[in-house]
Design a protein around this motif. Sequence first.
Motif, short mmCIF file in Angstrom:
data_model
loop_
_atom_site.label_atom_id
_atom_site.label_comp_id
_atom_site.label_asym_id
_atom_site.label_seq_id
_atom_site.Cartn_x
_atom_site.Cartn_y
_atom_site.Cartn_z
N PHE A 1 -0.97 -5.38 12.95
CA PHE A 1 -2.20 -4.93 12.30
C PHE A 1 -1.87 -4.58 10.86
N GLY A 2 -2.71 -4.98 9.93
CA GLY A 2 -2.45 -4.61 8.54
C GLY A 2 -3.56 -5.09 7.65
N GLU A 3 -3.40 -4.85 6.36
CA GLU A 3 -4.39 -5.36 5.41
C GLU A 3 -4.36 -6.87 5.45
N SER A 4 -5.51 -7.50 5.34
CA SER A 4 -5.56 -8.95 5.47
C SER A 4 -4.63 -9.63 4.47
N SER A 5 -4.59 -9.09 3.22
CA SER A 5 -3.76 -9.72 2.21
C SER A 5 -2.30 -9.76 2.67
N GLN A 6 -1.87 -8.70 3.32
CA GLN A 6 -0.49 -8.66 3.80
C GLN A 6 -0.29 -9.60 5.00
N ILE A 7 -1.22 -9.53 5.97
CA ILE A 7 -1.08 -10.37 7.17
C ILE A 7 -1.02 -11.84 6.81
N PHE A 8 -1.88 -12.24 5.87
CA PHE A 8 -1.95 -13.67 5.58
C PHE A 8 -0.94 -14.16 4.56
N THR A 9 -0.32 -13.25 3.82
CA THR A 9 0.66 -13.74 2.85
C THR A 9 2.08 -13.34 3.25
N ASN A 10 2.18 -12.20 3.90
CA ASN A 10 3.52 -11.70 4.14
C ASN A 10 3.60 -11.02 5.51
N ALA B 1 -9.39 -14.22 6.34
CA ALA B 1 -8.72 -13.97 5.07
C ALA B 1 -9.74 -13.69 3.96
N ARG B 2 -10.85 -14.41 3.99
CA ARG B 2 -11.87 -14.26 2.95
C ARG B 2 -12.63 -12.97 3.07
N THR B 3 -13.02 -12.61 4.29
CA THR B 3 -13.97 -11.50 4.41
C THR B 3 -13.36 -10.18 4.85
N ALA B 4 -12.32 -10.23 5.66
CA ALA B 4 -11.87 -8.99 6.29
C ALA B 4 -10.94 -8.20 5.38
N ASP B 5 -11.06 -6.87 5.44
CA ASP B 5 -10.13 -6.00 4.73
C ASP B 5 -8.86 -5.83 5.56
N PHE B 6 -9.08 -5.73 6.87
CA PHE B 6 -7.93 -5.58 7.77
C PHE B 6 -7.98 -6.69 8.81
N THR B 7 -6.79 -7.08 9.25
CA THR B 7 -6.73 -8.11 10.27
C THR B 7 -5.75 -7.66 11.33
N SER B 8 -6.13 -7.91 12.60
CA SER B 8 -5.12 -7.64 13.62
C SER B 8 -4.91 -8.91 14.41
N PHE B 9 -3.67 -9.24 14.59
CA PHE B 9 -3.33 -10.45 15.31
C PHE B 9 -2.97 -10.08 16.74
N MET B 10 -3.63 -10.73 17.68
CA MET B 10 -3.36 -10.45 19.09
C MET B 10 -2.81 -11.68 19.76
N LYS C 1 4.74 -9.51 8.98
CA LYS C 1 6.03 -8.93 9.33
C LYS C 1 6.59 -9.55 10.60
N GLU C 2 5.68 -9.97 11.49
CA GLU C 2 6.13 -10.50 12.77
C GLU C 2 6.24 -12.02 12.72
N GLN C 3 7.25 -12.52 13.42
CA GLN C 3 7.44 -13.97 13.48
C GLN C 3 6.24 -14.66 14.13
N LYS C 4 5.72 -14.03 15.23
CA LYS C 4 4.60 -14.63 15.95
C LYS C 4 3.37 -14.76 15.05
N THR C 5 3.13 -13.73 14.26
CA THR C 5 1.98 -13.78 13.35
C THR C 5 2.16 -14.94 12.39
N GLU C 6 3.35 -15.05 11.85
CA GLU C 6 3.59 -16.12 10.88
C GLU C 6 3.38 -17.48 11.54
N ASN C 7 3.93 -17.64 12.73
CA ASN C 7 3.76 -18.91 13.44
C ASN C 7 2.29 -19.25 13.62
#
Lengths: 253, 308
Positions: free
Chosen positions: A229-238, A212-221, A240-246
Amino acid sequence: MVKKAEVINLNFSYTDKKVLNSVSLPIYENRITALIGPSGCGKTTLLRCFNRMHDLYGSVKYDGQINLFPDQLNILSKEIDPIEVRMKIGMVFQKPNPFPKSIYENIAYGLRVRGVKKKSFIDEKIEDSLKKAGLWKEVEDRLHTSATALSGGQQQRLCIARALATEPDILLLDEPTSALDPISTAHIEELVTELKNAVTIVMVTHNLHQAARTADFTSFMYLGKMIEFGESSQIFTNPKEQKTENYITGRFG
Amino acid sequence: MAIQSEFSTPQSMKRRWRNFKESFIHLLLLVCAGSSVLVTFGVIYTLVSEAMPFFLEVPIKNFLFDTEWTPLFENPQYGIMNLISGTLLTTVIALIIAIPLGTVAAVFLSEYCSNQVREFFKPLLELLAAVPTVVYGYFALLFVTPILQKIIPSLESFNALSAGIVMGIMIIPYVSSLSEDSMRAVPLYLREGSLAMGASKLQTSFKVIVPAAFSGIASAYVLGISRALGETMVVAIAAGLQARLSLNPLQSTQTLTAYIVQVSMGDLPQGSIGYRTIYVSGLVLLLFTLSFNLIGQSIRARMEKKYK
């Protein structure tokens, strides 16, 4: 934003175990892309596809593409020499692994391997890459002492300098701080953030805060699949996928 | 039964018995470890005490600078350099064969071949060390020498070259086996680190793996040198019994060990000067192996300090 590389439908298996299942994602130039996910999700396997490290070991199978821009060359193609791929794509490992040589020789290694002989050029590159890795001040008066005598954090920055000396197109970081103490970790994170002006970075990390601190993009596998896959700010705050949120909220993994 | 017991007092039988057992084992281990050291000192004592009278009769100057080694002749001369030159000559020839071949074999086994190939090759290579040295001696004399004579017609039928070459082949496994072990002990992350820099397998092997394993490889070399210096049968059979101050590999020569064999087979009166020369040669040989071991150890210590 310019794409530096893109992974398209990458499948990967060890003997009979499938580890990557049709993975696709873009890598943007001069940005940091973090690969996150629970252990065994295939993120390190994916990272090691970028420099064809898997070719060193038998009994692996892979298909799909990793295209390197601007030429859109598929670096996974059998026609491409893995050694040439590794000359363009540098890697820093989980555990700092300086060679048992002097600090100077560690950084000169990549240049020597590429046939560079001119001492003035090597000297210049060594100073330059040590400065980029934020290590110059600490080691400038002991370049010819053993690299293994450095502290863990210094060793890891040396490994980064070693990779930078050959001006790679992409720098792969495989959990670069997992063997380091918090202060060295902060150093490396700061360094990585600065480095993105010079090089495109793909980083595997277990540390979600680090991503969250360093990456511009993050992909959750997860289980060999690219979930999101998306911008880190989006992945970590909002997410889209339930699994990512979990995962990012610590409900599993 | 309770797993955890009460704390015992120092006087309790249980603790006394345990302490007794521990100190007994300690003593036993000390005796085992000490016995080999003791034997070494015993050997040194025998050599020195038997050799001393020799030096009371023969001046050191003659010992070092006489041009011939003829202790059993009527006008004996005691130029030990005659034997030393033969020993060094055959050893150097053996090392010229064993060190490059042994190192390359180790690199192949450790870095290049698959596990199956290694499991096939390694025991075969080590078999070389299991062949009795007397067999090697006749192999040199009756097989290698005739072949070499076709290439070099001036080669004498007893010669340092053939003995040295065969000795070299004999010590390849000592060099390769130990070197390979230490190369394989180089951690995978160094190998991957080098390959990830774009290095080829060859560059990785010789620029990273060999230097990283060098302390082990140096030990292998030292072992090889000691073996070559001390080897007896091959040189006694194939190199001849002619002590001479020469480094010509085409002639016959005599090593310290071959001299000891030759003399000890005759019937020399005990206590005579001739009899003493056996111990003198043995002492000189021991000094050589000892100094090579010390040199090897200091190289190793220096490398370890530099690289660890």
